[in-house]
Motif scaffolding. Structure first.
Motif, PDB file in Angstrom:
ATOM      1  N   GLU A 126      28.216 -19.182  74.712  1.00  0.00           N
ATOM      2  CA  GLU A 126      27.354 -20.363  74.642  1.00  0.00           C
ATOM      3  C   GLU A 126      28.111 -21.580  74.101  1.00  0.00           C
ATOM      4  O   GLU A 126      27.971 -22.688  74.635  1.00  0.00           O
ATOM      5  CB  GLU A 126      26.129 -20.070  73.769  1.00  0.00           C
ATOM      6  N   GLN A 127      28.919 -21.386  73.068  1.00  0.00           N
ATOM      7  CA  GLN A 127      29.684 -22.507  72.511  1.00  0.00           C
ATOM      8  C   GLN A 127      30.712 -23.006  73.508  1.00  0.00           C
ATOM      9  O   GLN A 127      30.934 -24.222  73.623  1.00  0.00           O
ATOM     10  CB  GLN A 127      30.376 -22.092  71.209  1.00  0.00           C
ATOM     11  N   ILE A 154      23.119 -13.936  78.309  1.00  0.00           N
ATOM     12  CA  ILE A 154      23.061 -15.296  77.809  1.00  0.00           C
ATOM     13  C   ILE A 154      21.880 -15.445  76.866  1.00  0.00           C
ATOM     14  O   ILE A 154      20.824 -14.809  77.050  1.00  0.00           O
ATOM     15  CB  ILE A 154      22.958 -16.314  78.984  1.00  0.00           C
ATOM     16  N   ASP A 155      22.025 -16.264  75.860  1.00  0.00           N
ATOM     17  CA  ASP A 155      20.951 -16.542  74.911  1.00  0.00           C
ATOM     18  C   ASP A 155      19.942 -17.466  75.588  1.00  0.00           C
ATOM     19  O   ASP A 155      20.249 -18.612  75.912  1.00  0.00           O
ATOM     20  CB  ASP A 155      21.547 -17.212  73.662  1.00  0.00           C
ATOM     21  N   PHE A 158      19.255 -20.682  73.909  1.00  0.00           N
ATOM     22  CA  PHE A 158      20.344 -21.615  74.167  1.00  0.00           C
ATOM     23  C   PHE A 158      20.121 -22.351  75.488  1.00  0.00           C
ATOM     24  O   PHE A 158      20.337 -23.562  75.576  1.00  0.00           O
ATOM     25  CB  PHE A 158      21.681 -20.861  74.208  1.00  0.00           C
ATOM     26  N   ILE A 159      19.690 -21.624  76.522  1.00  0.00           N
ATOM     27  CA  ILE A 159      19.442 -22.263  77.823  1.00  0.00           C
ATOM     28  C   ILE A 159      18.361 -23.331  77.689  1.00  0.00           C
ATOM     29  O   ILE A 159      18.464 -24.428  78.252  1.00  0.00           O
ATOM     30  CB  ILE A 159      19.046 -21.213  78.874  1.00  0.00           C
TER      31      ILE A 159
END
Length: 358
Positions: A126-127, A154-155, A158-159
């Motif tokens: 993600e970062q 994937i988080d 975060f999306i």
């Protein structure tokens, strides 16, 4: 529910391979037999109501994924839909991809005249996406929700944040290794497009898939075709432009009907049960594999993970697992293990026993 009764293959092996292919439920196979019996008896009359039949599936998909019915498209698989989608985009788009993502995502972008770069598929995925967006300034992010080789997920929060911070970024996701594993609200997600085949965690067999889009995505696609009038033939009069692009030709009611039956089957089991079972098995497997030094740092260091794992395994161990009638897949540099709701702790322990005896 007796899963071995519903899934006869479970009587013959330990099936830890849903990431390769979902398995067919007995009740769904019985529906498929009835479908083909009707086709055999009725001939062309069997297809008279096929438009309503397929629209009913769209309604089920919209309810299942909390999407808008008019924005659901039936596709044969992810790959065909994604290639069709790319062909409708302007070549001026700049793509952010993920290293080692599914070839059906990366290759179609790489082989066209798009500009592209990659974020690294590791513990800091993600970062790295954020850093690459800042330096590369992509207009499209295309990625799998769950990476097919190692199970990195994937988080989703975060999306959502990413979309809020970059509202003009078009986010396209492959849900083939995710859809069917938990309740998912497409409209509330940060995704603009979700495409998935139905043969893995949806348990829908081969030859079916779906695409969900948000309203604004229409503005991105096939703009040059809007100057041409749509077909006037009566059997196509209700088709929208994107329906003609993504649902061209005849759609197979056997394959798409199987997808509807799988939706009903998963709803009968319930996502509360499915998600809890997968979370429990994932946590147990991650700890057990970590204790045995079988996982990479990128998996160990992530706070949450899917139920797909890539473990270190030499040829001898792979052979022993095969001889124990445990079904897995070799992907990348490791052996891919995947747990679904019809698996249990005893099957994990059976796998660990073989590993410990290696």
């Amino acid at each position: 529910m007796n899963f071995k009764e519903q899934f006869p293959v479970l009587e013959n092996c330990t099936y830890l391979n849903t990431a390769n292919s979902g398995i067919l439920a007995k009740s769904i196979q019985e529906w498929r037999s009835s479908h083909d019996e009707d086709f055999m008896q009725m001939g062309s009359r069997f297809r008279i109501s096929q438009a309503d039949f397929l629209q009913d599936l769209r309604q089920h998909l919209a309810r299942f994924f909390h999407s808008k019915e008019e924005n659901v498209f039936l596709v044969q698989n992810f790959s065909i839909a994604f290639n069709t989608f790319l062909d409708g985009l302007s070549r001026s788009h700049r793509f952010l991809l993920v290293t080692s993502d599914y070839p059906s995502i990366n290759y179609p972008v790489e082989s066209r005249m798009f500009t592209y770069t990659y974020a690294k598929s590791n513990e800091n995925l993600e970062q790295d996406i954020l850093d690459t967006i800042k330096s590369f300034k992509p207009s499209v992010l295309a990625l799998s929700l769950v990476q097919y080789t190692n199970g990195i997920k994937i988080d989703f929060d975060f999306i959502k944040r990413l979309k809020a911070e970059h509202p003009d970024l078009l986010i396209i996701a492959d849900g083939t290794q995710f859809c069917g594993t938990e309740d998912f609200n497409f409209e509330e997600s940060g995704l603009d497009v979700l495409i998935s085949s139905g043969y893995k965690w949806m348990l829908g067999g081969y030859g079916n898939g779906f695409m969900l889009i948000k309203n604004h995505v229409y503005n991105y696609l096939y703009q040059e075709k809007t100057t041409h009038s749509l077909p006037k033939e009566a059997f196509l009069k209700d088709k929208k432009l994107l329906s003609l692009c993504f649902e061209s030709g005849h759609l197979d009611t056997l394959n798409f009907g199987t997808l509807k039956q799988s939706i009903l089957f998963l709803e009968e089991i319930g996502f509360d049960f499915i998600q809890k079972r997968l979370q429990t098995l994932s946590q147990m497997a991650k700890q057990a594999f970590t204790d045995r030094g079988l996982l990479s740092k990128e998996i160990i260091d992530r706070p949450a993970h899917s139920s797909i794992f890539s473990i270190a395994a030499n040829a001898h161990l792979i052979k022993k697992i095969e001889d124990a009638n445990i079904i897995t897949s070799q992907r990348g540099a490791g052996l891919r293990i995947s747990f679904n709701f019809y698996n249990n702790e005893q099957e994990l322990q059976q796998l660990l026993k073989v590993i410990d005896e290696n």
